[in-house]
Design an enzyme around this catalytic site. Sequence first.
Site, mmCIF file in Angstrom:
data_model
loop_
_atom_site.group_PDB
_atom_site.id
_atom_site.type_symbol
_atom_site.label_atom_id
_atom_site.label_comp_id
_atom_site.label_asym_id
_atom_site.label_seq_id
_atom_site.Cartn_x
_atom_site.Cartn_y
_atom_site.Cartn_z
ATOM 1 N N GLU A 248 -5.101 -8.480 -2.333
ATOM 2 C CA GLU A 248 -5.778 -8.078 -3.568
ATOM 3 C C GLU A 248 -4.770 -7.559 -4.592
ATOM 4 O OE1 GLU A 248 -8.649 -4.529 -5.244
ATOM 5 O OE2 GLU A 248 -8.683 -4.953 -3.087
ATOM 6 N N ARG B 250 0.861 -1.188 0.000
ATOM 7 C CA ARG B 250 0.000 0.000 0.000
ATOM 8 C C ARG B 250 0.891 1.229 0.000
ATOM 9 N NH1 ARG B 250 -5.296 -0.040 0.688
ATOM 10 N NH2 ARG B 250 -5.346 -2.035 1.777
ATOM 11 N N ARG C 56 2.093 -4.464 -6.274
ATOM 12 C CA ARG C 56 1.583 -5.711 -5.703
ATOM 13 C C ARG C 56 1.993 -6.917 -6.538
ATOM 14 N NH1 ARG C 56 -4.311 -4.098 -2.978
ATOM 15 N NH2 ARG C 56 -3.453 -2.363 -1.753
#
Length: 512
Positions: A421, A349, A475
């Site tokens: 995610e 993040r 990610r």
Amino acid sequence: MGLHKLRLAAAVPVTFSSRLFLKPFTNTLTLGLFSRHLQPRNKPLLVRAFSASAAVQDIPATQTSDSSARPLWKAAIDFKWIRDNKEAVEINIRNRNSNANLEAVLQLYENMVNLQKEVERLREERNNVAKKMKGKLEPSERERLVEEGKNLKESLVTLEEDLVKLKDELQHVAQSIPNMTHPDVPVGGEDSSAIRQEVGSPREFSFPIKDHLQLGKDLDLIDFDSAAEVSGSKFFYLKNEAVLLEMALLNWTLSQVMKKGYTPLTTPEIVRSSIVEKCGFQPRGDNTQVYSIDGTDQCLIGTAEIPVGGIHMDSILLESALPLKYIAFSHCFRTEAGAAGAATKGLYRVHQFSKAEMFVICQPEDSESFHQELIQIEEDLFTSLGLHFKTLDMATADLGAPAYRKFDIEAWMPGLGRFGEISSASNCTDYQSRRLGIRYRPSEPPQTGPKKGKANLPATKFVHTLNATACAVPRMMVCLLENYQQEDGSVVIPEPLRPFMGGIELIKPKHK
């Protein structure tokens, strides 16, 4: 509130009209955090963005009131449908944990309808008075009619002003009503989401594993410390092979998605706040994820979905131009307000990152099939990279306001010890197009009008829009570094990416 200084050397747009006037801005502006969330084709794809193609008909900009209280834009909300389906809308708002005030919307709509009827009644009376004055009249009768017409005019001015204010208030309150929800979407919070499918299995390691932060440090790939000094926390530098890996991920993704008929784009990364709002995001509020540029009407984008959605804003597309399918590269900026803790550490993040986003504009009857196409493309990409992941049909409380249905893909991240995610795919039906003003005209033959030789064109309809993440670089790096690490500290490059990294197959520790 933390503020970041931003000096703009270029001119800054200062108007919303169809013409763009630029005004030199020499003062320092403040970038503040408002706290809240080429494959050839036969069809003309970039019909408004890059040409004056006949496939699109521009709608001229209209002048708006100078009143600062008026909305900068209006959504084509079907208030009658909301009224007639009150119970379903109320249940939908509750299931999605929305704070929309349906009762206020319905009361304002009723008031508006009643006021509109009164305005129309007075207009009819005024017209009748005007007709009477065309004939021969006694002076006293003419004087009476003149006075009556004057009184009607004054009453109309007042009521019409009230009607404008009421419509503006209705629009403001109603814009918070979320999209309706697909009947198959699970009701509840994130834990209620249903698994569509699970691919692969977690890799078993015969040695103590590292997370991507440790791998990035040991292999000299990521520098968080210097970025924190230069930019603040949750920023990072990529170094050495990590730079090549980012380029490889993006170029490989674009090449794969373009084979499916998607047109590549790069987008502006600063947009008007109104575009962010029209796409269903909140640029201001207690939990916003949007960086807004102080002193302007502009924001940094959190996803390419926003500028891509704006390409065809206020346009009428020809049916023959649909579908429009894009794969857009951009940098993305998010405040990540409230995000903290071990679950969000490292690259998982961050405030700035690169992303490739798919976006589809289509006819309403085709949006469900395109939603499946987008999900399949995502699953094929992640399967090709050898990732273990699951696709989730997200529950109602986890849907953003625009989404009719959303599928998230979560991949196993062994260093973090959990699924995370890596992408989502949303069908927004006509929620965004009603706000952006994107319609299409069916290609059925025009009907002959009452006047000889005059044809009636088919009525326009709102398009459906969909979006899906093809590659969110940070990610993806978390997944690749953690899943492909070796006992000697090296990291294997997945085979599909090697041609895009100059043939590099292995990231090895640096030895001085």
